[in-house]
Enzyme design. Structure first.
Site, PDB file in Angstrom:
ATOM      1  N   ASP A  12       0.908  -1.244   0.034  1.00 16.94           N
ATOM      2  CA  ASP A  12      -0.044  -0.078   0.018  1.00 16.94           C
ATOM      3  C   ASP A  12       0.935   1.256   0.101  1.00 16.94           C
ATOM      4  O   ASP A  12       0.214   2.302   0.479  1.00 16.94           O
ATOM      5  CB  ASP A  12      -1.030  -0.075   1.304  1.00 16.94           C
ATOM      6  CG  ASP A  12      -1.889  -1.350   1.322  1.00 16.94           C
ATOM      7  OD1 ASP A  12      -2.049  -1.731   0.228  1.00 16.94           O
ATOM      8  OD2 ASP A  12      -1.965  -1.661   2.314  1.00 16.94           O
ATOM      9  N   LYS A  15       2.140   1.793  -5.077  1.00 13.35           N
ATOM     10  CA  LYS A  15       2.788   1.458  -6.275  1.00 13.35           C
ATOM     11  C   LYS A  15       2.129   1.693  -7.475  1.00 13.35           C
ATOM     12  O   LYS A  15       2.414   1.756  -8.677  1.00 13.35           O
ATOM     13  CB  LYS A  15       3.220   0.070  -6.257  1.00 13.35           C
ATOM     14  CG  LYS A  15       4.143  -0.320  -4.940  1.00 13.35           C
ATOM     15  CD  LYS A  15       4.351  -1.912  -4.728  1.00 13.35           C
ATOM     16  CE  LYS A  15       3.214  -2.521  -4.299  1.00 13.35           C
ATOM     17  NZ  LYS A  15       2.806  -2.158  -2.888  1.00 13.35           N
ATOM     18  N   HIS A  40      -4.194  -2.597  -6.271  1.00 11.41           N
ATOM     19  CA  HIS A  40      -3.581  -1.371  -6.186  1.00 11.41           C
ATOM     20  C   HIS A  40      -4.891  -0.374  -6.590  1.00 11.41           C
ATOM     21  O   HIS A  40      -5.571  -0.485  -7.162  1.00 11.41           O
ATOM     22  CB  HIS A  40      -2.827  -1.291  -7.599  1.00 11.41           C
ATOM     23  CG  HIS A  40      -1.583  -2.006  -7.509  1.00 11.41           C
ATOM     24  ND1 HIS A  40      -0.788  -1.993  -6.381  1.00 11.41           N
ATOM     25  CD2 HIS A  40      -0.957  -2.939  -8.176  1.00 11.41           C
ATOM     26  CE1 HIS A  40       0.251  -2.760  -6.740  1.00 11.41           C
ATOM     27  NE2 HIS A  40       0.093  -3.287  -7.946  1.00 11.41           N
TER      28      HIS A  40
HETATM   29  P1  GDP Z   1      -0.337   0.037  -3.749  1.00 10.08           P
HETATM   30  O1  GDP Z   1      -0.904  -1.301  -3.486  1.00 10.08           O
HETATM   31  O2  GDP Z   1       1.137   0.252  -3.458  1.00 10.08           O
HETATM   32  O3  GDP Z   1      -0.673   0.478  -5.007  1.00 10.08           O
HETATM   33  O4  GDP Z   1      -1.010   1.067  -2.899  1.00 10.08           O
HETATM   34  P2  GDP Z   1      -2.405   1.645  -2.843  1.00 10.08           P
HETATM   35  O5  GDP Z   1      -3.500   1.340  -3.780  1.00 10.08           O
HETATM   36  O6  GDP Z   1      -3.125   1.296  -1.407  1.00 10.08           O
HETATM   37  O7  GDP Z   1      -2.304   3.112  -2.906  1.00 10.08           O
HETATM   38  C1  GDP Z   1      -2.356   3.976  -1.757  1.00 10.08           C
HETATM   39  C2  GDP Z   1      -3.538   5.049  -1.973  1.00 10.08           C
HETATM   40  O8  GDP Z   1      -2.936   5.962  -2.178  1.00 10.08           O
HETATM   41  C3  GDP Z   1      -4.201   4.934  -3.154  1.00 10.08           C
HETATM   42  O9  GDP Z   1      -5.733   5.281  -2.652  1.00 10.08           O
HETATM   43  C4  GDP Z   1      -3.844   5.909  -4.095  1.00 10.08           C
HETATM   44  O10 GDP Z   1      -4.758   6.569  -4.967  1.00 10.08           O
HETATM   45  C5  GDP Z   1      -3.260   6.978  -3.058  1.00 10.08           C
HETATM   46  N1  GDP Z   1      -1.961   7.742  -3.451  1.00 10.08           N
HETATM   47  C6  GDP Z   1      -0.917   7.248  -4.293  1.00 10.08           C
HETATM   48  N2  GDP Z   1       0.090   8.381  -4.217  1.00 10.08           N
HETATM   49  C7  GDP Z   1      -0.703   9.224  -3.509  1.00 10.08           C
HETATM   50  C8  GDP Z   1      -0.225  10.609  -3.212  1.00 10.08           C
HETATM   51  O11 GDP Z   1       1.005  10.981  -3.537  1.00 10.08           O
HETATM   52  N3  GDP Z   1      -0.823  11.172  -2.408  1.00 10.08           N
HETATM   53  C9  GDP Z   1      -2.185  11.039  -2.107  1.00 10.08           C
HETATM   54  N4  GDP Z   1      -3.049  12.113  -1.243  1.00 10.08           N
HETATM   55  N5  GDP Z   1      -2.543   9.428  -2.341  1.00 10.08           N
HETATM   56  C10 GDP Z   1      -1.868   8.912  -3.070  1.00 10.08           C
END
Ligand code: GDP
Length: 424
Positions: A12, A15, A40
């Site tokens: 999370d 990525k 994601h």
């Molecule tokens: P992943 O599994 O690593 O892709 O992580 P997630 O899907 O849980 O992504 C984390 C959350 O943060 C998602 O809701 C994204 O839309 C959001 N997100 C990603 N980068 C940023 C950022 O720089 N700022 C903010 N506010 N949200 C972000």
């Protein structure tokens, strides 16, 4: 050339956003491990999507998306995901599925539930997607490789063996309904018909693409600390989350991997059980959870509230080292703009001694965080495009963490969209 986007921590980290952004300049995006147990979240011109199985390149017409051999493939979930993105107006994506990938069977999902039920309080906090039973069967050599669906005699024989073996456990260990050969065979026929348009020798496809100079992006799921060898065993996932494994899980030569972009979030979050040294609780945690990510830190697959904590330099330094990091993408920095002061975990105190080396699990359970408090920047940094335009305290926060982890932060994400990115 091959690049990987992977996580430094518990998953999370953002990525999905970084992969989606980088896919603009890639020819091929490959998922190489894990299954539909994590998700994601991607925000782009078509809307907001939670992808579980599809590679994050599916929003680009020029990208070929590959489900590599290392993945735990849940065929109905893949089909539903393809349908759901098409329903939101995304053009039909180009998808190839490895003929060597193995299939998550309906009974893997059941066994995952039954085992968590049996363990009760000692459960692993599994998402119950069948991932652990799937990988157990893969390495016990009783899994189903995709190509086997196309050999009817072998399939019939194998279904019989599966039912014989699984029914012993269902009857005597779990006291649950038994499997039936006919039903299982019928399910596998359905799976075969659904998946057949996508199946190919993806390692040969990738080999040819690399010879032609194409760019391949390996997309990791979860992060270093969930790796079965190098993570917080046993509270880990069942397949390697490390970039070098990407070469195996995709079927490409290891020396082709030139860039490893490790994603670190500006604070910590984790799902499931396990030691989490910089964890915070109560109102402090609730507020960060509510403001975190894009609409709160809740699981993309399960909707569960994530456990929250301050940035952990010890875990992230280790997380980046094990990935073979060339670049760090530092994400969700915008969320911290509300804090007067921001604590950062810079060491672990274990039995009275402070260390900055990430320990084995038995020692990790005893670790207490050594915190250093940095001043906040108290403003909204979304929309800023240049590093120099960030508030001084924000730059200091980034530079402090960069020094502690020892890997260059070359990208800073200050919002959920593709364009919310600052290159350094
Ligand atoms: P992943 O599994 O690593 O892709 O992580 P997630 O899907 O849980 O992504 C984390 C959350 O943060 C998602 O809701 C994204 O839309 C959001 N997100 C990603 N980068 C940023 C950022 O720089 N700022 C903010 N506010 N949200 C972000």
């Amino acid at each position: 050339m091959v690049k990987a986007v992977v996580g430094a921590n518990w998953g999370d980290e953002g990525k999905g956003k970084i992969t989606d952004m980088m896919a603009a300049k890639a020819d091929i995006v490959v998922r190489f491990q894990g299954g539909a147990n994590a998700g994601h979240t991607i925000v782009n011109n078509y809307g907001k999507f939670a992808l579980h199985t599809l590679p994050s390149g599916v929003f680009y017409d020029h990208v070929t998306n590959i489900i590599g051999n290392g993945v735990a493939l849940n065929i109905p979930i893949l089909m539903n995901e393809i349908k759901s993105i098409e329903e939101k107006g995304v053009p039909a994506p180009h998808i190839l599925v490895s003929d060597r990938v193995q299939i998550v069977m309906p009974y893997h999902i059941l066994f995952d539930q039954y085992e968590e039920e049996r363990l009760g309080k000692a459960s692993f906090g599994s998402t119950k997607s069948g991932i652990a039973p799937f990988y157990s069967d893969k390495y016990a050599k009783i899994g189903y490789q995709l190509q086997e669906l196309f050999d009817e005699d072998l399939l019939k024989e194998k279904v019989k063996r599966t039912c014989d073996q699984k029914n012993v456990l269902l009857e005597h260990l779990y006291h649950k309904p038994l499997l039936n050969e006919e039903d299982l065979l019928a399910t596998l026929h359905e799976y075969r018909d659904m998946i057949s348009p996508y199946v190919c020798d993806t390692s040969a496809f990738l080999w040819n693409a690399l010879k032609e100079g194409k760019t391949v992006l390996l997309e990791g799921q979860l992060g270093t600390l969930k790796d079965p060898d190098h993570g917080i065993y046993p509270m880990v996932t069942s397949s390697s989350t490390l970039a070098p494994y990407g070469c195996i899980g995709a079927g490409i030569p290891a020396q082709e991997l030139k860039q490893v972009i490790t994603v670190c979030k500006a604070y910590s979050s984790a799902v499931g059980a396990g030691a989490f040294v910089s964890e915070i609780f109560g109102d402090e945690a609730d507020e960060l959870r509510r403001r975190g990510g894009d609409g709160g830190e809740f699981g993309a697959t399960t909707g569960r509230p994530r456990r929250m904590g301050w940035f952990d330099c010890v875990a992230s330094k280790y997380g980046c080292r094990m990935q073979g990091t060339t670049d760090v993408a530092f994400t969700v920095v915008d969320v911290l703009g509300y804090l007067d002061e921001i604590p950062v975990c810079v060491g672990y105190e274990i039995d009275g001694e402070v260390t900055t080396d990430f320990p084995v699990t038995s020692k990790l359970e005893k670790a207490k965080p050594v915190l250093k408090t940095l001043p906040g920047w108290k403003c909204d940094i979304r929309g800023i495009k240049k590093y120099e335009d960030l508030p001084e305290n924000c730059r200091k926060y980034i530079e402090f963490i960069e020094k502690e982890i020892g890997f260059p932060i070359t990208m800073i994400s200050n919002g959920p969209s593709r364009d919310d990115i600052i290159y350094r």
